[in-house]
Design an enzyme around this catalytic site. Structure first.
Site, PDB file in Angstrom:
ATOM      1  N   GLN A  14       0.876  -1.170   0.000  1.00  0.00           N
ATOM      2  CA  GLN A  14       0.000   0.000   0.000  1.00  0.00           C
ATOM      3  C   GLN A  14       0.917   1.225   0.000  1.00  0.00           C
ATOM      4  O   GLN A  14       1.418   1.647   1.037  1.00  0.00           O
ATOM      5  CB  GLN A  14      -0.922   0.001   1.225  1.00  0.00           C
ATOM      6  CG  GLN A  14      -1.927   1.141   1.225  1.00  0.00           C
ATOM      7  CD  GLN A  14      -2.713   1.228   2.533  1.00  0.00           C
ATOM      8  OE1 GLN A  14      -2.326   0.643   3.545  1.00  0.00           O
ATOM      9  NE2 GLN A  14      -3.810   1.974   2.520  1.00  0.00           N
ATOM     10  N   TYR A  62      35.361 -20.572  36.055  1.00  0.00           N
ATOM     11  CA  TYR A  62      34.934 -20.349  34.677  1.00  0.00           C
ATOM     12  C   TYR A  62      35.359 -21.548  33.839  1.00  0.00           C
ATOM     13  O   TYR A  62      36.546 -21.902  33.799  1.00  0.00           O
ATOM     14  CB  TYR A  62      35.553 -19.087  34.073  1.00  0.00           C
ATOM     15  CG  TYR A  62      35.325 -19.011  32.581  1.00  0.00           C
ATOM     16  CD1 TYR A  62      34.048 -18.787  32.072  1.00  0.00           C
ATOM     17  CD2 TYR A  62      36.371 -19.206  31.686  1.00  0.00           C
ATOM     18  CE1 TYR A  62      33.821 -18.760  30.708  1.00  0.00           C
ATOM     19  CE2 TYR A  62      36.156 -19.176  30.311  1.00  0.00           C
ATOM     20  CZ  TYR A  62      34.874 -18.953  29.832  1.00  0.00           C
ATOM     21  OH  TYR A  62      34.646 -18.931  28.481  1.00  0.00           O
ATOM     22  N   ARG A  80      25.561 -20.524  29.753  1.00  0.00           N
ATOM     23  CA  ARG A  80      25.235 -19.880  28.484  1.00  0.00           C
ATOM     24  C   ARG A  80      25.887 -20.623  27.320  1.00  0.00           C
ATOM     25  O   ARG A  80      26.738 -21.489  27.519  1.00  0.00           O
ATOM     26  CB  ARG A  80      25.698 -18.420  28.492  1.00  0.00           C
ATOM     27  CG  ARG A  80      27.209 -18.242  28.611  1.00  0.00           C
ATOM     28  CD  ARG A  80      27.599 -16.772  28.736  1.00  0.00           C
ATOM     29  NE  ARG A  80      29.035 -16.582  28.868  1.00  0.00           N
ATOM     30  CZ  ARG A  80      29.874 -16.388  27.854  1.00  0.00           C
ATOM     31  NH1 ARG A  80      29.413 -16.384  26.607  1.00  0.00           N
ATOM     32  NH2 ARG A  80      31.171 -16.204  28.067  1.00  0.00           N
ATOM     33  N   HIS A 140      32.159 -23.330  43.288  1.00  0.00           N
ATOM     34  CA  HIS A 140      32.238 -21.878  43.433  1.00  0.00           C
ATOM     35  C   HIS A 140      33.421 -21.284  42.670  1.00  0.00           C
ATOM     36  O   HIS A 140      34.466 -21.907  42.503  1.00  0.00           O
ATOM     37  CB  HIS A 140      32.337 -21.451  44.902  1.00  0.00           C
ATOM     38  CG  HIS A 140      32.933 -22.474  45.814  1.00  0.00           C
ATOM     39  ND1 HIS A 140      32.357 -22.841  47.010  1.00  0.00           N
ATOM     40  CD2 HIS A 140      34.042 -23.244  45.709  1.00  0.00           C
ATOM     41  CE1 HIS A 140      33.099 -23.778  47.591  1.00  0.00           C
ATOM     42  NE2 HIS A 140      34.120 -24.028  46.819  1.00  0.00           N
ATOM     43  N   ASN A 188      40.807 -20.553  27.733  1.00  0.00           N
ATOM     44  CA  ASN A 188      40.455 -21.171  26.455  1.00  0.00           C
ATOM     45  C   ASN A 188      40.723 -20.294  25.242  1.00  0.00           C
ATOM     46  O   ASN A 188      40.571 -20.755  24.113  1.00  0.00           O
ATOM     47  CB  ASN A 188      38.983 -21.587  26.462  1.00  0.00           C
ATOM     48  CG  ASN A 188      38.054 -20.416  26.706  1.00  0.00           C
ATOM     49  OD1 ASN A 188      38.384 -19.505  27.467  1.00  0.00           O
ATOM     50  ND2 ASN A 188      36.884 -20.431  26.091  1.00  0.00           N
TER      51      ASN A 188
END
Length: 450
Positions: free
Chosen positions: A73, A362, A329, A359, A382
């Site tokens: 339109q 990572y 994640r 505790h 890493n």
């Protein structure tokens, strides 16, 4: 046959946004995607989206959906003008046309099914969805006879004081016999102060036209500004949470919890306050989620506890305890009966059953076997500045506190890593590895500073 046309050409100036109004998100989906989704309940043979303002952006957003036809339109000259643009696209179509608004996202499938059924059962030329509002200010009024046949639709600004006492309003949702509508669409004229073509004017040319009241007038709530968007989100959330509580889910303090309608829960799940469940999340029976947790696009097994943690795009198997203050994640996979404790981050890693990461750790791009014990402060180094590398840790291995595992690295089964070690080379099964400076004690060191 049924065709669905969705009006999605408007700019939505009151949203104060560069994003077209119909693309604003309501939960996990845009407004127009929600309208398309509910229309699928009718199994339409044709799905047409009428676009205008930033039409290419609307196309791009909806391109992942199947069988969508886009109708342009070029000038936004009203709802009637928008439907006129369908004529060349539906030239050979024989059936009914359902007209929906791309900014009315709260319609239920049952409402549309009922509208279509009544339309077809009565052989109507047109059937429109109406509502009786306690406060109809701002809406056009619909006037019917005793058989719900529409005699007149009057915009509020044109209503007399007596007509304003009628609380039946036009919901802007229509079902038409397409052949009859197509025959009179060219007769529409912009005979109003706005110079627009109103779809409501077709009532003057079609017969019979019937009104069908919606049971819950909130279903036809339109979104014109951010405040109305927030109000619609509240309505949607109330529906979702009420449905889950009726299905056996406990939600403590529902006002502080949000659950998107793409989430799947099982009976006997408990949702604590300040918890937010988003995307394609699936949570199995017996879980206790929260307080203070966010889970997005993740699968949670049975009897899992999650405290004050964030889980996204990950999988947690049954019997785990996550948190407080853990972050999973990027396709993290946690095996059964694991413990992931406070201030632990796991990214794109696979964790074997009965592993403890209690505790301050990572783990990124890592694969851990079963019954691994990760000591406090253990990290996988890493990233070398260019690429990510893998760390593999065998079953039964224990890492001491403050260990650094420099990838690429492979630790065998039942390895013990001494506290404070920085490991750079592979370690065989059953070994003790120590990689740290030997302790030295220099006595009377402080004397020289006195």
């Amino acid at each position: 046959m049924v065709a669905v046309a969705i009006l999605a050409a408007g700019k939505g100036t009151r949203m104060k946004s560069s994003l077209p109004k119909v693309l604003h998100p309501l939960g996990s989906r845009s407004l127009v995607e929600r309208v398309l989704n509910v229309s699928e309940s009718l199994h339409p043979q044709r799905k047409l989206v009428i676009i205008g303002y930033q039409g290419q952006q609307v196309r791009n957003t909806l391109q992942h959906l199947d069988d969508i036809e886009f109708v342009e339109q070029k000038e936004q000259l009203g709802t009637g003008h928008a439907i006129q643009q369908l004529i060349p696209h539906l030239e050979d179509f024989q059936g009914d046309l359902l007209v929906l608004n791309g900014d009315v996202p709260l319609l239920r499938p049952e409402t549309l099914q009922n509208l279509l059924q009544i339309h077809q059962d009565h052989g109507n030329a047109a059937t429109l969805l109406t509502a009786n509002l306690p406060n109809p200010k701002g809406y056009g009024r619909v006037f019917c006879d005793g058989n719900n046949l529409v005699k007149q639709i009057v915009e509020e600004r044109d209503c007399t004081d007596a007509q304003r006492q009628n609380h039946r309003i036009n919901g802007g949702i229509y079902c038409f016999n397409w052949s009859k509508l197509a025959a009179i669409l060219p007769n529409l004229t912009p005979n109003n102060d706005q110079g627009e073509y109103y779809l409501t004017d077709v009532v003057n040319f079609l017969d019979p036209v019937m009104a069908v009241d919606v049971e819950d007038f909130l279903e036809i709530t339109g979104i014109n500004d951010r405040k109305q968007l927030a109000a619609a989100y509240d309505i949607l959330q109330t529906r979702v949470k009420d449905d889950w509580m009726a299905a056996g889910v406990t939600i403590i303090d529902p006002d502080s919890v949000t659950i998107e309608d793409t989430v799947t829960l099982s009976a006997d799940v408990i949702i604590e306050p300040q918890t937010h469940l988003r995307g394609e999340t699936i949570i199995a029976s017996g879980c206790r989620i929260g307080p203070g947790s966010l889970i997005e696009n993740s699968r949670i097994g049975s009897d899992v506890t999650v405290l004050f943690s964030v889980i996204s795009d990950s999988q947690v198997d049954s019997g785990c305890r996550i948190g407080p203050y853990a972050h999973l994640r990027g396709e993290a996979k946690i095996g059964a009966n694991c413990r992931v404790g406070n201030f632990v981050e796991i990214k794109k890693s696979s964790i074997g059953n009965k592993t403890n990461i209690a505790h301050l750790s990572y783990l990124g791009d890592a694969t851990l076997g079963e019954k691994v014990n990760v000591g406090a402060g253990t990290i996988t180094a890493n990233y070398d500045g260019v690429k990510k590398h893998q760390t593999m840790i065998g079953s039964g291995t224990k890492t001491g506190a403050n260990s650094v595992l420099v990838a690429p690295l492979k630790l065998g089964k039942n390895v013990t890593v001494a506290a404070g070690s920085t490991i750079t080379k592979n370690v065989p099964d059953n070994a003790l590895v120590i990689a740290r400076e030997s302790q030295r004690v220099i006595e009377n060191w402080a004397d020289q500073f006195q």
